[in-house]
Design an enzyme around this catalytic site. Structure first.
Site, PDB file in Angstrom:
ATOM      1  N   TRP A  34       0.841  -1.204   0.000  1.00  0.00           N
ATOM      2  CA  TRP A  34       0.000   0.000   0.000  1.00  0.00           C
ATOM      3  C   TRP A  34       0.873   1.249   0.000  1.00  0.00           C
ATOM      4  O   TRP A  34       1.904   1.279   0.675  1.00  0.00           O
ATOM      5  CB  TRP A  34      -0.841  -0.001   1.275  1.00  0.00           C
ATOM      6  N   ASP A  37       0.674   9.094   0.998  1.00  0.00           N
ATOM      7  CA  ASP A  37       1.249  10.397   0.649  1.00  0.00           C
ATOM      8  C   ASP A  37       2.644  10.349   0.003  1.00  0.00           C
ATOM      9  O   ASP A  37       3.501   9.578   0.442  1.00  0.00           O
ATOM     10  CB  ASP A  37       1.442  11.252   1.910  1.00  0.00           C
ATOM     11  N   GLN A  53       4.648   7.221   1.816  1.00  0.00           N
ATOM     12  CA  GLN A  53       4.073   6.467   2.928  1.00  0.00           C
ATOM     13  C   GLN A  53       3.733   5.075   2.410  1.00  0.00           C
ATOM     14  O   GLN A  53       3.013   4.940   1.408  1.00  0.00           O
ATOM     15  CB  GLN A  53       2.790   7.163   3.413  1.00  0.00           C
ATOM     16  N   TRP A  61      -3.676   0.295   4.377  1.00  0.00           N
ATOM     17  CA  TRP A  61      -2.845   1.090   5.282  1.00  0.00           C
ATOM     18  C   TRP A  61      -2.435   0.262   6.507  1.00  0.00           C
ATOM     19  O   TRP A  61      -3.224  -0.529   7.021  1.00  0.00           O
ATOM     20  CB  TRP A  61      -3.637   2.343   5.713  1.00  0.00           C
ATOM     21  N   ARG A 162       1.526  16.675  13.157  1.00  0.00           N
ATOM     22  CA  ARG A 162       2.293  15.890  12.176  1.00  0.00           C
ATOM     23  C   ARG A 162       2.587  16.628  10.869  1.00  0.00           C
ATOM     24  O   ARG A 162       2.156  17.719  10.641  1.00  0.00           O
ATOM     25  CB  ARG A 162       1.539  14.602  11.871  1.00  0.00           C
ATOM     26  N   ASP A 163       3.300  15.900  10.013  1.00  0.00           N
ATOM     27  CA  ASP A 163       3.578  16.267   8.618  1.00  0.00           C
ATOM     28  C   ASP A 163       4.443  17.525   8.480  1.00  0.00           C
ATOM     29  O   ASP A 163       4.028  18.528   7.867  1.00  0.00           O
ATOM     30  CB  ASP A 163       2.259  16.428   7.830  1.00  0.00           C
ATOM     31  N   GLU A 213      -3.741  18.605   7.635  1.00  0.00           N
ATOM     32  CA  GLU A 213      -2.667  17.645   7.375  1.00  0.00           C
ATOM     33  C   GLU A 213      -1.804  18.172   6.234  1.00  0.00           C
ATOM     34  O   GLU A 213      -2.245  18.996   5.421  1.00  0.00           O
ATOM     35  CB  GLU A 213      -3.244  16.284   6.945  1.00  0.00           C
ATOM     36  N   TRP A 293      -9.070   9.038   1.032  1.00  0.00           N
ATOM     37  CA  TRP A 293      -9.352   8.215   2.213  1.00  0.00           C
ATOM     38  C   TRP A 293     -10.810   7.789   2.258  1.00  0.00           C
ATOM     39  O   TRP A 293     -11.211   7.023   3.116  1.00  0.00           O
ATOM     40  CB  TRP A 293      -9.002   8.984   3.489  1.00  0.00           C
TER      41      TRP A 293
HETATM   42  C1  FRU Z   1      -2.364  12.063   5.104  1.00  0.00           C
HETATM   43  C2  FRU Z   1      -1.878  11.355   6.349  1.00  0.00           C
HETATM   44  C3  FRU Z   1      -0.864  12.213   7.083  1.00  0.00           C
HETATM   45  C4  FRU Z   1      -0.098  11.207   7.856  1.00  0.00           C
HETATM   46  C5  FRU Z   1      -0.065  10.026   6.923  1.00  0.00           C
HETATM   47  C6  FRU Z   1      -0.145   8.696   7.605  1.00  0.00           C
HETATM   48  O1  FRU Z   1      -2.846  11.215   4.117  1.00  0.00           O
HETATM   49  O2  FRU Z   1      -2.975  11.041   7.170  1.00  0.00           O
HETATM   50  O3  FRU Z   1      -1.426  13.236   7.870  1.00  0.00           O
HETATM   51  O4  FRU Z   1       1.187  11.647   8.185  1.00  0.00           O
HETATM   52  O5  FRU Z   1      -1.178  10.175   6.053  1.00  0.00           O
HETATM   53  O6  FRU Z   1       0.036   7.649   6.696  1.00  0.00           O
END
Ligand code: FRU
Length: 486
Positions: A34, A37, A53, A61, A162-163, A213, A293
């Site tokens: 999978w 991002d 990711q 996921w 995050r991010d 995000e 998502w």
């Molecule tokens: C966005 C997200 C980010 C996070 C990541 C986790 O798609 O939710 O905020 O860091 O994916 O996989």
């Protein structure tokens, strides 16, 4: 224990077994497992780097790793070894999204480490660093995290933080981070002289739906641009509750001052979490995750062993009104093969264009609408399914509808609630001009000089990948089209 070695072995074993039926040929997509991002989009050691990711153990996921590709031209990409696995106490539940930066000849990744709190299903999010001398092998810092929950401003969530988007400034470095605060989604800014010691510098943006995000900030055409993903956005306004938005403005006292309401970056059904870079020749290039998502992936439920792809790289500019325009980068033209022309074809009743069929194609279509009020273009077509792109002249709406195309993107294969999306755009000189890309299970559409970009997935059951056009009265069609080969 999730280690890099195990992740690599799993990936190498699984990539032999995937079903490639819906795999794109020229869009970046995970070899197996999978991916979501894009991460760490950057330039180091003479090559572009794009991380992602990634979950190597299943096509849904799971604990996040960072996969890695590199490229000399942003078009031909090479698989690199898995860059990071969630193998430390500070990122035990996942190495979430982040960005990259070069400093003194070394390549640094700044990412969100997700660490269990000890309570069921509860995780702290904090910011960590990894570094590399060769751009391929990364070592996480032992003293991670470098920005932890003790450095959050009052009212900010320790679970939604995050991010990091890290960048060089005149004074050193700064990072913009997504967070949840007293007013919902917010972006926070931290600064550092050396990437190691960080200080909270202030709230960069606020009131961003329920949660924000994946922020990106950059300069373009003399303005500051902010891109941010919102969770809990106004679905009536944006067509979905989780979306990627942008606005232009300027920075004042360390905060972003927007000059306009937020707008969608891409009006399609599948687009999220983009990152951008500045190329050596000064172009701002964006790559997004071509998924959402909000739905499941048929390539998972059908057992194909992979899920996830990126959009094409797009050059961003602002038009005279500050509207974001995106165009596929010119380097992609090197992939064109077997050019086909359609010259002034008169169409009214449904007309197939078999010379344009194909699973990996690019089209530039220009339709003189004459007196027609509506025209429909059917892609990925077989006898009983099609991906419909329709233009309504009176409403000036371009509508994409995948409801008649293959597998619904729902768990139980019931019809999708909203399998369509729309963009407002005028005709130019009475013509509808569309630049389109088909690649296995994605259709990307660019229109109105790049003001419209729409990325949507579709999973046709048939293999025909046909094209046809119909209109409510006679229209005249011109097209250039190419097979796309790597
Ligand atoms: C966005 C997200 C980010 C996070 C990541 C986790 O798609 O939710 O905020 O860091 O994916 O996989």
């Amino acid at each position: 224990m999730m280690t890099l070695e195990r992740a690599q072995q799993e990936l190498d074993a699984r990539r032999q077994k995937i079903n490639p039926c819906y795999k794109p040929g020229y869009h970046l997509s995970v070899p197996a497992g999978w991916h979501n991002d894009p991460n760490g989009f950057g330039f180091f050691g003479g090559r572009f780097h794009l991380f992602y990711q990634f979950h190597p153990y299943d096509s849904v996921w799971g604990p996040m790793h960072w996969g890695h590709w590199t490229s000399a031209d942003l078009v031909h990409w090479q698989d690199e070894p898995v860059a990071m696995a969630p193998d430390q106490v500070f990122d035990d539940y996942g190495c979430f999204s982040g960005t990259s930066i070069e400093k003194d000849g070394r390549f640094y990744l700044m990412y969100t480490g997700v660490q269990p709190t000890g309570e069921p299903n509860q995780y702290y999010q904090h910011q960590c660093m990894a570094e590399s001398a060769d751009g391929v092998h990364f070592e996480k810092w032992a003293d991670n995290p470098v920005i932890d929950r003790s450095m959050l401003p009052e009212g900010a969530s320790v679970y939604e933080f995050r991010d990091p988007k890290v960048e060089k400034t005149a004074e050193g470095y700064r990072v913009i981070l997504a967070s949840q605060g007293p007013n919902g989604g917010q972006l926070l800014c931290y600064t550092s002289k050396d990437l190691r010691e960080w200080m909270f510098a202030g709230v960069y943006a606020d009131h961003l739906a329920d949660m924000s995000e994946c922020p990106d900030v950059f300069e373009l055409g003399g303005k500051n641009v902010l891109i941010v993903c919102e969770i809990g956005a106004d679905a009536k306004l944006y067509g979905a509750p989780q979306v990627t938005l942008y606005t232009t403005g300027h920075e004042e006292n360390g905060a972003f001052c927007a000059e306009k309401p937020l707008k969608l970056v891409d009006q399609g059904l599948d687009f999220y979490a983009p990152q951008t870079i500045l190329t050596l020749d000064g172009r701002r290039v964006l790559i997004g995750w071509a998924l959402s998502w909000s739905h499941i992936m048929p390539t998972h439920t059908l057992g194909h062993g992979w899920a996830g792809m990126m959009t094409l790289p797009r050059e961003c500019t602002l038009d005279e009104n500050g509207v974001l325009c995106q165009k596929p980068i010119r380097e992609l033209q090197s992939l064109r093969r077997d050019e086909v022309h359609v010259e002034n074809l008169s169409v009214q009743t449904k007309t197939a264009l078999p010379q344009l069929d194909g699973k990996q194609r690019e089209f530039e279509i220009s339709i003189d609408m004459k007196d027609a009020r509506s025209v429909s273009l059917n892609l990925l077509e077989t006898d009983d399914e099609r991906f419909v792109i329709a233009y309504d002249r009176a409403a000036e709406i371009l509508r994409v509808d995948r409801s008649l195309c293959g597998y619904p993107l729902t768990e139980d294969l019931s019809p999708e609630k909203k399998p369509w999306c729309e963009a407002k755009m005028p005709l130019k000189d009475g013509r509808l001009k569309l630049h389109m890309f088909v690649d296995g299970s994605i259709v990307e559409i660019y229109a109105d000089e790049g003001r419209v970009a729409m990325s949507s997935l579709a999973f046709p059951k048939g293999e025909a990948y046909g094209v046809s056009i119909e209109a409510d009265s006679e229209v005249c069609v011109c097209a250039d089209s190419w097979m796309i080969g790597m």
